[in-house]
Design a protein around this motif. Structure first.
Motif, PDB file in Angstrom:
ATOM      1  N   THR A 174      -4.234 133.091 -62.326  1.00 58.73           N
ATOM      2  CA  THR A 174      -5.207 133.446 -63.362  1.00 58.73           C
ATOM      3  C   THR A 174      -5.699 132.271 -64.207  1.00 58.73           C
ATOM      4  O   THR A 174      -6.906 132.200 -64.483  1.00 58.73           O
ATOM      5  CB  THR A 174      -4.589 134.522 -64.279  1.00 58.73           C
ATOM      6  OG1 THR A 174      -4.089 135.585 -63.468  1.00 58.73           O
ATOM      7  CG2 THR A 174      -5.608 135.065 -65.254  1.00 58.73           C
ATOM      8  N   PRO A 175      -4.827 131.349 -64.642  1.00 58.45           N
ATOM      9  CA  PRO A 175      -5.308 130.292 -65.537  1.00 58.45           C
ATOM     10  C   PRO A 175      -6.427 129.418 -64.962  1.00 58.45           C
ATOM     11  O   PRO A 175      -7.114 128.736 -65.713  1.00 58.45           O
ATOM     12  CB  PRO A 175      -4.046 129.457 -65.790  1.00 58.45           C
ATOM     13  CG  PRO A 175      -2.924 130.408 -65.616  1.00 58.45           C
ATOM     14  CD  PRO A 175      -3.357 131.297 -64.498  1.00 58.45           C
ATOM     15  N   PHE A 206      -9.164 130.479 -63.734  1.00 56.71           N
ATOM     16  CA  PHE A 206     -10.452 131.152 -63.799  1.00 56.71           C
ATOM     17  C   PHE A 206     -11.001 131.233 -65.214  1.00 56.71           C
ATOM     18  O   PHE A 206     -10.259 131.489 -66.173  1.00 56.71           O
ATOM     19  CB  PHE A 206     -10.334 132.573 -63.212  1.00 56.71           C
ATOM     20  CG  PHE A 206     -10.080 132.569 -61.734  1.00 56.71           C
ATOM     21  CD1 PHE A 206     -11.135 132.622 -60.838  1.00 56.71           C
ATOM     22  CD2 PHE A 206      -8.786 132.497 -61.243  1.00 56.71           C
ATOM     23  CE1 PHE A 206     -10.908 132.610 -59.476  1.00 56.71           C
ATOM     24  CE2 PHE A 206      -8.537 132.476 -59.883  1.00 56.71           C
ATOM     25  CZ  PHE A 206      -9.604 132.528 -58.994  1.00 56.71           C
ATOM     26  N   ALA A 260     -10.272 133.936 -68.355  1.00 58.86           N
ATOM     27  CA  ALA A 260      -8.898 134.424 -68.254  1.00 58.86           C
ATOM     28  C   ALA A 260      -8.162 134.403 -69.573  1.00 58.86           C
ATOM     29  O   ALA A 260      -7.201 135.137 -69.761  1.00 58.86           O
ATOM     30  CB  ALA A 260      -8.120 133.583 -67.236  1.00 58.86           C
ATOM     31  N   GLY A 304      -2.767 134.808 -68.350  1.00 53.88           N
ATOM     32  CA  GLY A 304      -2.476 134.877 -66.926  1.00 53.88           C
ATOM     33  C   GLY A 304      -1.001 134.699 -66.653  1.00 53.88           C
ATOM     34  O   GLY A 304      -0.342 133.863 -67.256  1.00 53.88           O
ATOM     35  N   VAL A 343      -7.418 136.473 -57.014  1.00 52.93           N
ATOM     36  CA  VAL A 343      -6.716 136.033 -58.226  1.00 52.93           C
ATOM     37  C   VAL A 343      -5.296 136.581 -58.204  1.00 52.93           C
ATOM     38  O   VAL A 343      -5.075 137.747 -57.873  1.00 52.93           O
ATOM     39  CB  VAL A 343      -7.437 136.537 -59.493  1.00 52.93           C
ATOM     40  CG1 VAL A 343      -6.793 135.975 -60.750  1.00 52.93           C
ATOM     41  CG2 VAL A 343      -8.916 136.208 -59.451  1.00 52.93           C
ATOM     42  N   ALA A 349      -3.486 138.347 -62.785  1.00 52.21           N
ATOM     43  CA  ALA A 349      -4.262 138.796 -63.944  1.00 52.21           C
ATOM     44  C   ALA A 349      -3.756 140.164 -64.391  1.00 52.21           C
ATOM     45  O   ALA A 349      -3.263 140.949 -63.586  1.00 52.21           O
ATOM     46  CB  ALA A 349      -5.741 138.863 -63.608  1.00 52.21           C
ATOM     47  N   GLN A 385      -9.184 141.334 -69.554  1.00 48.34           N
ATOM     48  CA  GLN A 385      -9.103 140.054 -68.854  1.00 48.34           C
ATOM     49  C   GLN A 385      -9.738 140.118 -67.471  1.00 48.34           C
ATOM     50  O   GLN A 385     -10.528 139.243 -67.089  1.00 48.34           O
ATOM     51  CB  GLN A 385      -7.641 139.610 -68.741  1.00 48.34           C
ATOM     52  CG  GLN A 385      -7.478 138.231 -68.110  1.00 48.34           C
ATOM     53  CD  GLN A 385      -6.030 137.846 -67.929  1.00 48.34           C
ATOM     54  OE1 GLN A 385      -5.334 138.441 -67.118  1.00 48.34           O
ATOM     55  NE2 GLN A 385      -5.580 136.861 -68.678  1.00 48.34           N
ATOM     56  N   THR A 386      -9.407 141.142 -66.689  1.00 50.12           N
ATOM     57  CA  THR A 386      -9.933 141.213 -65.327  1.00 50.12           C
ATOM     58  C   THR A 386     -11.448 141.407 -65.321  1.00 50.12           C
ATOM     59  O   THR A 386     -12.145 140.833 -64.476  1.00 50.12           O
ATOM     60  CB  THR A 386      -9.258 142.346 -64.544  1.00 50.12           C
ATOM     61  OG1 THR A 386      -9.395 143.584 -65.246  1.00 50.12           O
ATOM     62  CG2 THR A 386      -7.779 142.048 -64.335  1.00 50.12           C
ATOM     63  N   ILE A 435     -12.980 137.958 -66.167  1.00 56.42           N
ATOM     64  CA  ILE A 435     -12.895 137.032 -65.035  1.00 56.42           C
ATOM     65  C   ILE A 435     -13.893 137.421 -63.949  1.00 56.42           C
ATOM     66  O   ILE A 435     -14.617 136.569 -63.415  1.00 56.42           O
ATOM     67  CB  ILE A 435     -11.465 137.020 -64.461  1.00 56.42           C
ATOM     68  CG1 ILE A 435     -10.479 136.402 -65.455  1.00 56.42           C
ATOM     69  CG2 ILE A 435     -11.419 136.242 -63.139  1.00 56.42           C
ATOM     70  CD1 ILE A 435      -9.028 136.496 -65.026  1.00 56.42           C
ATOM     71  N   PHE A 442      -8.098 141.169 -57.244  1.00 55.75           N
ATOM     72  CA  PHE A 442      -7.034 140.906 -58.214  1.00 55.75           C
ATOM     73  C   PHE A 442      -5.720 141.454 -57.667  1.00 55.75           C
ATOM     74  O   PHE A 442      -5.620 142.648 -57.346  1.00 55.75           O
ATOM     75  CB  PHE A 442      -7.361 141.554 -59.562  1.00 55.75           C
ATOM     76  CG  PHE A 442      -8.504 140.891 -60.277  1.00 55.75           C
ATOM     77  CD1 PHE A 442      -8.279 139.809 -61.103  1.00 55.75           C
ATOM     78  CD2 PHE A 442      -9.811 141.352 -60.120  1.00 55.75           C
ATOM     79  CE1 PHE A 442      -9.328 139.183 -61.755  1.00 55.75           C
ATOM     80  CE2 PHE A 442     -10.867 140.735 -60.770  1.00 55.75           C
ATOM     81  CZ  PHE A 442     -10.626 139.646 -61.597  1.00 55.75           C
TER      82      PHE A 442
END
Length: 720
Positions: free
Chosen positions: A28-29, A31, A34, A38, A60, A63, A68-69, A72, A88
């Motif tokens: 995650t980090p 993207f 995010a 993440g 990903v 996440a 958050q999702t 992203i 995800f």
């Protein structure tokens, strides 16, 4: 235009870099959008990933949360040239935020319906948070409790693991991934044989015959795929000297060609690059070539594909058609999930508030926890009298570390501790820490003694902290830590009845516990509602019914010890056995302390009048084994009736017993029920020396009973 044709057109529009990007999974980090929330399941490394790679990436890892999702995905769709949505994925192993018991505990429930329901709830909570794929179920067969990941498996039996494998896939995926946006795609793992790591040490070598692999270890993976599981994850270990992630025979010939699997194959964390230290790749370029040729569609969290696939294709070392096949499998999964029409599938901050940790989900978690606990010993002290003064003592007496090591989004503050759960059932409850998990002070012991002396009964809450099991949580010594064994000895001096409740992720060596306790309840890591479930069992609000799906060793020196083992030419129990020259230890028994299928109740069940309908079984027909079971105790309860079969003479050595069926019945005091099992020729098949899967005419023994040791046998013969 059909969806398949649309995907083919999309593939044709993609550049080589864009195709390769679909095969890359990043945490995650990496993207945009995010934030800092993440989650990852391994160490971050300097991967040298470019912004272009992130724009082209296909999935990903880790996440969590609709906000958050959605952010992203929105940012990615704006920056990706062809607007291909992200997948995800996350480890939703035994619950998302409502945490159920760990899978080994779920196995001990023998309850497929509740297992399926737990996966359905986990999927629903994950889906409203924007997750599309869970890395579950883990169906690795396990026989070595030193291995930390036994807590992720449902046990040591291929048949039972296969039944749970199917149930969990059904629960996660539902009937239609596109229409049911509150489901997730399942990813069965770890393919294959990961549970047989030598020495019980994580990531270690696996070495076995193909016949053993097919007979014991592969059935549960195959069951998941037969149930429609969409993804497979490679294992870290070797198979016949070749790491699974680069094993063409395993992935291309067996998984894809023989089994017909055309879904997505993903590496485990960093496993592609690990082909280098394994010793089958000189560098990342060779690792990328071997992994893709083996059929690995997605590389998780290393950059071998990103750095070298384009070069390998341009050099003609890897054909672009192999890359195209991998990309098409990934695009097809995205289409099955409906992401091209609805890239924010399921994600909803409003639904998160309604669904996650709702009372119904907690109730289901509590029920499964009640069914998963196993009563290992009871001299009559349980169930507890609510009027008695009870002292709850030990490192888990009021600990919230009861969710287990794979509950990465579980909120320990929301967990019901043992002390809190028992408070609702008793007005005479006291508490003392007693000791830490691995450390004890004189002051702690003094306080524990003071509290115990004022009580009628002592409940000792002992076990392993969650970091002592799970991935990389391997232990050579599987006894309780010395601090806890010292606490037990001090409590014994008080001369009060001791009820021990165990919180752990593996079968333990119970020396220093079994002989010192009047009752033992194995609670495992019971999840969010664990304390409430255990309290209900201790005070008799419900009756224990769980049974072990992994043997408890008498000593670590026996490991691996499991019920469906082979006999030897000099078995210890042979009628003409000599005193010394038989297969035995000189200092300990051969048998485990507690066998597969074992579990006590607050009542007693009597088996009698077992009969076979026929002594000869003709191919194409069936016979039945029936037995009467009576509850001769004073409380109602559930009994898990188990059917085992032994092939007396085979083309190769056959196990002493193999589980072939089970049924759970509920009996009132004095009630009798007849349980019948159907036996067919198909149940008698096995892999021969030439790897043909078939049965042999001849003698068999069918066993029925309450565990793998306490059974009655009935001879029959298979004929043409």
């Amino acid at each position: 235009m059909s969806k398949q044709h649309q995907l083919e057109e999309l593939l044709q529009q993609m550049t080589l870099d864009e195709k390769i990007g679909q095969l890359i999974q990043l945490a995650t980090p990496f993207f945009k959008g995010a934030g800092n929330d993440g989650q990852i399941t391994g160490p971050m490394e300097e991967m040298g990933i470019s912004e272009e790679t992130v724009r082209n990436s296909g999935s990903v890892l880790g996440a969590a949360g609709a906000n958050q999702t959605i952010h992203i995905q929105k940012t990615h769709l704006e920056e990706n040239r062809l607007h291909i949505p992200l997948l995800f994925m996350a480890d939703v192993v035994h619950g998302y935020k409502t945490i159920f018991p760990v899978p080994l505990a779920v196995g001990c429930s023998w309850n497929l319906e509740l297992a399926e329901r737990s996966a359905e709830i986990a999927a629903k909570e994950a889906a409203v948070s924007g997750i599309h794929v869970t890395f579950a179920p883990m169906v690795d067969l396990v026989r070595d409790p030193r291995w930390g990941r036994v807590m992720e498996s449902t046990g040591e039996d291929p048949y039972l693991n296969s039944q749970f494998s199917r149930a969990l896939v059904r629960g996660f995926q539902g009937s239609n991934l596109k229409n049911d946006t509150l489901s997730v795609a399942a990813c069965v793992k770890h393919f294959a044989g990961y549970g047989a790591a030598e020495g019980g040490r994580d990531y270690n070598t696996v070495n076995m015959s193909e016949r053993q692999l097919r007979e014991s270890y592969l059935p549960a993976y195959k069951a998941a795929l037969d149930e429609g599981c969409e993804m497979v994850m490679t294992a870290f270990n070797t198979i016949d000297g070749v790491p699974a992630t680069g094993n063409e025979w395993l992935m291309r010939e067996l998984l894809r060609s023989e089994w017909g699997f055309n879904g997505v194959l993903i590496s485990d964390w960093g496993a592609v690059k690990e082909l280098i230290p394994h010793g089958i790749a000189e560098n990342e370029k060779e690792a990328a070539s071997k992994a893709l040729r083996a059929g690995v569609d997605i590389e998780m969290m290393t950059a071998c594909y990103d750095r070298y696939l384009k070069e390998l294709i341009e050099e003609g070392v890897v054909e672009e058609c192999i890359l195209d096949e991998a990309v098409m499998r990934i695009l097809t999964l995205k289409e099955k999930l409906g992401l091209f029409d609805n890239p924010y599938r399921g994600a909803s901050e409003r639904l998160e508030k309604e669904v996650i940790m709702c009372e119904e989900h907690r109730r289901q978690a509590r029920e499964l926890a009640e069914k998963s606990c196993v009563l290992l010993k009871n001299n009559g002290i349980l169930p507890l009298d609510k009027e008695k003064r009870v002292a709850v003592i030990g490192p888990f007496a009021n600990s919230d570390d009861i969710l287990g090591p794979w509950s990465w989004l579980g909120d320990r503050k929301q967990a019901v501790t043992l002390y809190n759960g028992m408070q609702k059932n008793s007005a005479h409850l006291t508490f003392a820490q007693g000791c830490e998990i691995e450390r004890v002070t004189k002051e702690q012991l003094k306080e524990a003694i003071r509290v115990a002396e004022q009580a009628d009964v002592v409940v000792l809450a002992l076990g392993e902290h969650s970091e002592m099991s799970g991935e990389a949580g391997c232990r050579a010594d599987i006894q309780l830590p010395l601090a806890q064994l010292e606490l037990i000895k001090e409590m014994q001096k008080i001369k009060r009845p001791i009820v021990t409740v165990l919180f752990n992720g593996r079968p333990l060596d119970l020396h220093g516990v079994m002989e010192e306790s009047d009752a033992i309840l194995e609670a495992w890591y019971p999840g969010t509602e664990g304390g409430a479930a255990i309290a209900n069992l201790l005070f008799g609000m419900c009756t224990p019914s769980g049974k072990l799906t992994m043997s408890f060793p008498y000593s670590a020196g026996q490991i691996p010890v499991y019920y469906n083992a082979f006999n030897t030419g000099r078995p210890k129990d042979a009628p003409d056995a000599q005193e010394r020259y038989v297969s035995q230890y000189l200092d300990i028994p051969n048998e485990p302390l507690l066998p597969f299928g074992f579990g006590l109740s607050y009542t007693t069940f009597r088996y009698r009048n077992g009969t076979l309908s026929e002594q000869k079984l003709k191919k194409g027909e069936t016979i039945s084994l029936s037995v009467e079971i009576t509850n001769i105790g004073e409380r109602e309860g559930d009994e898990i009736v188990q059917l085992y079969i032994r092939d007396v003479s085979g083309d190769v050595v056959r196990p002493l017993k193999e589980l072939k069926g089970f049924k759970t019945i509920h009996l009132q005091p004095g009630e009798t029920k007849t349980v019948s099992f159907t036996i067919s020729e198909e149940q008698l098949r096995y892999y021969h020396r030439n790897l043909q899967f078939k049965s042999d005419n001849g003698a068999f023994i069918a066993y029925v009973g309450g565990n793998s040791q306490q059974v009655e046998g009935f001879y029959f013969e298979l004929i043409d």
